[in-house]
Scaffold this active site. Structure first.
Site, short mmCIF file in Angstrom:
data_model
loop_
_atom_site.label_atom_id
_atom_site.label_comp_id
_atom_site.label_asym_id
_atom_site.label_seq_id
_atom_site.Cartn_x
_atom_site.Cartn_y
_atom_site.Cartn_z
N ARG A 103 0.81 -0.90 -0.10
CA ARG A 103 0.09 -0.14 -0.10
C ARG A 103 0.86 1.37 -0.15
NH1 ARG A 103 -3.50 -2.40 4.87
NH2 ARG A 103 -1.72 -3.93 4.94
N TYR A 118 42.65 21.05 -3.93
CA TYR A 118 42.58 19.70 -5.04
C TYR A 118 43.42 20.23 -6.40
CZ TYR A 118 40.08 16.05 -7.32
OH TYR A 118 39.64 15.02 -7.99
C1 UD1 Z 1 -2.66 -6.77 10.74
C2 UD1 Z 1 -3.73 -7.84 11.19
C3 UD1 Z 1 -4.74 -6.69 11.80
C4 UD1 Z 1 -4.44 -5.86 12.51
C5 UD1 Z 1 -3.30 -4.99 11.91
C6 UD1 Z 1 -2.68 -4.09 13.12
C7 UD1 Z 1 -3.48 -9.95 10.44
C8 UD1 Z 1 -3.98 -10.79 9.48
N1 UD1 Z 1 -3.87 -8.82 10.30
O1 UD1 Z 1 -3.21 -6.42 9.29
O2 UD1 Z 1 -5.93 -7.71 12.56
O3 UD1 Z 1 -5.57 -4.80 12.82
O4 UD1 Z 1 -2.35 -5.91 11.67
O5 UD1 Z 1 -1.72 -3.06 12.50
O6 UD1 Z 1 -2.59 -10.29 10.96
N2 UD1 Z 1 4.48 -9.64 7.73
C9 UD1 Z 1 5.34 -10.52 7.73
N3 UD1 Z 1 5.22 -11.43 6.72
C10 UD1 Z 1 4.12 -11.75 6.03
C11 UD1 Z 1 3.12 -10.86 6.11
C12 UD1 Z 1 3.24 -9.79 7.02
O7 UD1 Z 1 6.46 -10.43 8.36
O8 UD1 Z 1 3.85 -12.76 5.44
C13 UD1 Z 1 4.78 -8.52 8.57
C14 UD1 Z 1 4.71 -7.12 8.00
O9 UD1 Z 1 6.02 -6.82 7.56
C15 UD1 Z 1 3.98 -6.19 8.97
C16 UD1 Z 1 3.40 -7.01 10.12
O10 UD1 Z 1 3.60 -8.46 9.50
O11 UD1 Z 1 4.98 -5.70 9.72
C17 UD1 Z 1 1.72 -6.79 9.63
O12 UD1 Z 1 1.50 -7.08 8.26
P1 UD1 Z 1 0.34 -6.51 7.52
O13 UD1 Z 1 0.24 -7.01 6.00
O14 UD1 Z 1 0.70 -4.76 7.47
O15 UD1 Z 1 -0.71 -6.68 8.43
P2 UD1 Z 1 -2.38 -5.63 8.34
O16 UD1 Z 1 -2.96 -5.77 6.96
O17 UD1 Z 1 -1.80 -4.54 8.80
CA CA Z 2 0.03 -3.30 8.97
#
Ligand code: UD1
Ligand code: CA
Length: 461
Positions: free
Chosen positions: A8, A386
């Site tokens: 995003r 220089y």
């Molecule tokens: C997630 C939560 C959501 C919560 C929100 C809070 C899930 C499914 N949802 O959503 O309920 O309200 O965070 O901020 O968990 N990441 C990994 N590996 C992956 C995917 C993600 O390490 O395969 C890490 C990302 O780098 C990030 C974090 O996990 O730092 C959260 O991932 P993100 O995709 O931002 O989750 P949200 O959609 O924000």
């Molecule tokens: Ca997030």
């Protein structure tokens, strides 16, 4: 968890390396986590651009787990299994939730341990919960308890669930045993075709384990960064917090909302910071200084009673007590401006030591130079440091006087108390207390101009 791409943000830079308050998001989270557990017990799950992420935060001394394919937050925790052998509990933080405090992490841990829970979720009730997963609490006689039934992602909310206000912060504590005993029940049966860690709430609950929620005392701490707007909002919030801390410690900041002061900056009491100033990195500013508008100071040490007039750009330099710079002075790395020295407008310095009380007030370049005390450097002086291949040093001893528009061709030395005549090109050392003049002699042709005009058609005025 820091393996995600951050789609995003529409960026080539991995999300967790985007900066707020001058530091990558992940660096904020690691710094905070390090106040709760020692770095050897911290694991960053990295994946997207793993090499780049690792090298950005490697010096923190934490460990890394590579999630080669990013198949969701649940998958990230599956990959961590091997690294968590021997630990009873694990606190899970998100690399994109950077304002979390050590106190709140400790609150989650303590609530989790004292309630003997399998999973504890940190929650909040922001004014606008859009985009976050929502926490569905178990009800007893229609009233919510601190037990969680399940967590529903924004995209999966049913109509009757869309009014749920309590969000999942993405910060959790798990008991390691039950977590991995049941984690293989996660599926990718959802909008994103990913393993959601949030589904563990329902899975553990159904397995008869305790899943509980604790609200954060300050909603701001759990805001996540998914968009550039959120990045700017969180940056502003940290800048605001920093400015408040400084003001509480006795520093005046006018129009603090226009200033960008990094988290690690230190400033002494009674210093005044004017609007539109940036103070970056590990800069230290002493007491009773005045930093006027549009100055940008990066990794500098500025001692007490220094005056920076508007528009000064300073990097990796030292400015000693009582010195005065600007307007528009440019200190490049390795400059050391002595006590009570003056550096004026359009003066550029690099690897310069300028001694106590010395002055270089106008339109000058001083690079690779060592200048003693009480030296006057005239307007337009240039150190020619220089030769196209190598850099050479200019040394000017105490009390010397360099006339305006001098060019000092390095390596060269001007002795103690010597004078250099204006517009001289100095290519050889100047002995102490002598005068050096290196310029064409002036010729005067009496009446030449009058004659010239006559020849041009007598248009004399
Ligand atoms: C997630 C939560 C959501 C919560 C929100 C809070 C899930 C499914 N949802 O959503 O309920 O309200 O965070 O901020 O968990 N990441 C990994 N590996 C992956 C995917 C993600 O390490 O395969 C890490 C990302 O780098 C990030 C974090 O996990 O730092 C959260 O991932 P993100 O995709 O931002 O989750 P949200 O959609 O924000
Ligand atoms: Ca997030």
């Amino acid at each position: 968890m820091a393996a995600g791409k951050g789609t995003r943000l529409k960026s080539r830079l991995p999300k967790v390396l985007h900066e707020i308050a001058g530091k990558p998001l992940l660096a904020h989270v690691i710094a905070t986590a390090s106040k709760v557990v020692p770095p050897e017990n911290i694991f960053a799950i990295i994946g997207h651009e793993a090499g780049r992420v690792r090298s950005a935060v490697e010096t923190t001394g934490i460990n890394f787990i590579v999630q080669a394919e990013q198949r969701g937050t649940g998958h990230a925790i599956m990959v961590a299994h091997g690294s968590l052998q021997g630990f009873e509990h694990v606190l899970v933080l998100s690399g994109d939730v950077p304002l979390i405090t050590p106190e709140t992490i400790a609150q989650v841990r303590d609530f989790h341990v004292s309630n003997k829970a399998a999973m504890t979720v940190l929650t909040a009730r922001p004014a606008d919960p859009t985009g976050y997963g929502r926490v569905v609490r178990k009800l007893v006689d229609g009233d919510p308890t601190h037990e969680v039934d399940r967590i529903v992602e924004q995209k999966s909310l049913r109509d009757d669930e869309s009014k749920l206000q309590e969000i999942n912060s993405g910060i959790y504590a798990f008991a390691v045993g039950p977590l991995y005993a049941h984690i293989d029940r996660l599926t990718t049966n959802n909008e994103h075709r990913e393993f959601y860690l949030t589904d563990m709430a329902e899975i553990l609950g159904k397995a008869g384990q305790r899943v509980i929620a604790t609200p954060a005392s300050d909603t701001k701490e759990v805001l996540g960064v998914n968009t550039r707007m959120e990045l700017a909002q969180l940056d502003a919030q940290l800048r605001d917090k920093k400015a408040r801390e400084l003001m509480e410690a006795g520093i005046t900041i006018f129009r603090p909302e226009t200033c960008g002061i990094d988290a690690d900056v230190e400033v002494g009491p009674d210093t005044v910071i004017e609007p539109f100033v940036q103070i970056i990195g590990k800069t230290k500013i002493g007491a009773d200084c005045r930093i006027r508008s549009y100055s940008v100071i990066t990794n500098c040490t500025i001692e007490d009673r220094v005056l920076l007039l508007p528009g000064c750009i300073l990097e990796d330099s030292v400015v000693r007590k009582g010195a005065r710079l600007g307007p528009y002075s440019h200190l490049r790395p390795g400059s050391d401006i002595g006590e009570d020295a003056h550096v004026g407008n359009f003066v550029e310095t690099k690897k310069l030591r300028l001694g106590k009380g010395s002055k270089a007030n106008h339109l000058t370049y001083l690079g690779d130079a060592d200048i003693g005390e009480g030296v006057n450097v005239g307007a337009g002086t240039i150190t020619c440091n220089y030769d196209g291949v190598n850099k050479h040093k200019t040394t000017i001893h105490d009390g010397a006087f360099i006339g305006s528009d001098a060019t000092l061709v390095a390596p060269v030395r001007v002795g103690r108390g010597a004078y250099v005549g204006a517009a001289s090109c100095i290519t050889a050392d100047v002995p102490a207390d002598s005068l050096a003049i290196g310029r064409g002699r002036q010729i005067v042709k009496e009446g030449w101009a009058k004659q010239h005009r006559a020849q041009q058609g007598g248009k004399q005025k």
